[in-house]
Design a protein around this motif. Structure first.
Motif, mmCIF file in Angstrom:
data_model
loop_
_atom_site.group_PDB
_atom_site.id
_atom_site.type_symbol
_atom_site.label_atom_id
_atom_site.label_comp_id
_atom_site.label_asym_id
_atom_site.label_seq_id
_atom_site.Cartn_x
_atom_site.Cartn_y
_atom_site.Cartn_z
ATOM 1 N N MET A 93 0.821 -1.213 0.000
ATOM 2 C CA MET A 93 0.000 0.000 0.000
ATOM 3 C C MET A 93 0.855 1.263 0.000
ATOM 4 O O MET A 93 0.654 2.191 -0.756
ATOM 5 N N PHE A 94 1.860 1.286 0.890
ATOM 6 C CA PHE A 94 2.621 2.506 1.081
ATOM 7 C C PHE A 94 3.638 2.753 -0.028
ATOM 8 O O PHE A 94 4.131 3.851 -0.180
ATOM 9 N N PRO B 204 1.160 11.617 15.156
ATOM 10 C CA PRO B 204 -0.299 11.416 15.140
ATOM 11 C C PRO B 204 -0.869 11.227 13.742
ATOM 12 O O PRO B 204 -1.807 10.441 13.567
ATOM 13 N N VAL B 205 -0.346 11.929 12.749
ATOM 14 C CA VAL B 205 -0.870 11.767 11.389
ATOM 15 C C VAL B 205 -0.184 10.621 10.659
ATOM 16 O O VAL B 205 -0.813 9.886 9.888
ATOM 17 N N ARG B 206 1.101 10.416 10.922
ATOM 18 C CA ARG B 206 1.836 9.404 10.168
ATOM 19 C C ARG B 206 1.443 7.974 10.551
ATOM 20 O O ARG B 206 1.662 7.041 9.783
ATOM 21 N N THR B 207 0.895 7.808 11.725
ATOM 22 C CA THR B 207 0.479 6.466 12.131
ATOM 23 C C THR B 207 -0.937 6.132 11.676
ATOM 24 O O THR B 207 -1.460 5.072 12.012
ATOM 25 N N GLN B 208 -1.545 7.025 10.914
ATOM 26 C CA GLN B 208 -2.866 6.777 10.319
ATOM 27 C C GLN B 208 -2.680 6.697 8.801
ATOM 28 O O GLN B 208 -2.434 7.720 8.161
ATOM 29 N N CYS C 41 -2.209 10.060 6.443
ATOM 30 C CA CYS C 41 -0.805 10.279 6.129
ATOM 31 C C CYS C 41 -0.598 10.357 4.619
ATOM 32 O O CYS C 41 0.109 11.225 4.116
ATOM 33 N N ALA C 42 -1.223 9.432 3.888
ATOM 34 C CA ALA C 42 -1.083 9.423 2.429
ATOM 35 C C ALA C 42 -1.602 10.718 1.827
ATOM 36 O O ALA C 42 -0.976 11.305 0.936
ATOM 37 N N SER D 294 9.392 6.246 3.262
ATOM 38 C CA SER D 294 9.118 5.647 4.573
ATOM 39 C C SER D 294 8.391 6.584 5.525
ATOM 40 O O SER D 294 8.348 6.337 6.728
ATOM 41 N N VAL D 295 7.822 7.661 5.003
ATOM 42 C CA VAL D 295 7.143 8.620 5.885
ATOM 43 C C VAL D 295 5.881 8.020 6.502
ATOM 44 O O VAL D 295 5.550 8.290 7.647
ATOM 45 N N CYS D 296 5.170 7.180 5.752
ATOM 46 C CA CYS D 296 3.849 6.723 6.179
ATOM 47 C C CYS D 296 3.716 5.229 6.504
ATOM 48 O O CYS D 296 2.644 4.663 6.274
#
Length: 207
Positions: A1-2, A158-162, A166-167, A197-199
């Protein structure tokens, strides 16, 4: 996905990109129709700006090494960087291995820029830099960016773990930054690698 996130971000950026003449770019003039704001865009904007700043420093690294005995690949220096990343990440409450993975991407992206510039300057010697920056000063800048990037990784957890938010935020941040910073194809390619690897879902949470 990422794996598709970086490509999606840069596809959007390509659709947003504007034609800028070399003369205008050299003069620092903003492209016609460029966003009026110069502030980072979205919740991952500052992180993306720091990534691009590090890519810009790679231009100076290439200038320092071109025509010298200094190789693009420097495993000893790379290991020093990753060891320091792990140390700082642990102190910040980030997962050291995930932080190191992000910085491996930064190192790989830097090499993309360096190799691209080496090829350009070899093919067109008249475009090669005349001055050679000192690697010591460059490394001081990179060390500062390492600290700043790690702090942003922490701040954006908080945003990157969603995955979906994040995308979306990465697509917006990268697309906006590519236009505002007027990144050429070489640096856009490097940016795609650098944000890979950000997300990763929960990748930067401490286990």
């Amino acid at each position: 996905m990422f794996r598709g996130i970086a490509a999606t971000a840069l596809t959007v950026a390509g659709a947003m990109s504007l034609t800028v003449s070399p003369a205008s770019a050299a003069a620092g003039a903003p492209p016609v129709g460029a966003p009026a704001t110069h502030q980072p865009f979205g919740r991952l904007g500052t992180l993306t700006e720091l990534v691009i700043e590090r890519l810009r420093v790679s231009d100076d690294v290439a200038a320092a090494k071109f025509g010298s005995d200094s190789p693009i690949d420097d495993p000893a220096r790379e290991q020093q960087v990753l060891d320091e990343v792990r140390r700082q990440a642990a102190a910040l409450g980030l997962a050291p291995d995930a932080a190191a993975m992000f910085f491996r991407d930064q190192i790989t992206a830097s090499k993309i820029v360096q190799r691209g510039l080496f090829a350009r300057w070899t093919a067109h010697p008249g475009e090669a830099p005349v001055a050679r920056p000192g690697l010591g000063q460059i490394r001081t800048r990179l060390d500062r960016l390492t600290t700043d990037l790690l702090r942003q990784l922490k701040a954006t957890m908080p945003v990157r773990t969603q995955p979906v938010p994040c995308a979306v935020q990465l697509t917006l941040a990268a697309g906006s930054a590519v236009v505002r910073k007027r990144l050429d194809p070489l640096h856009r390619q490097a940016l795609g690698t650098a944000v890979h690897s950000v997300c990763p879902a929960l990748g930067f949470s401490r286990s």
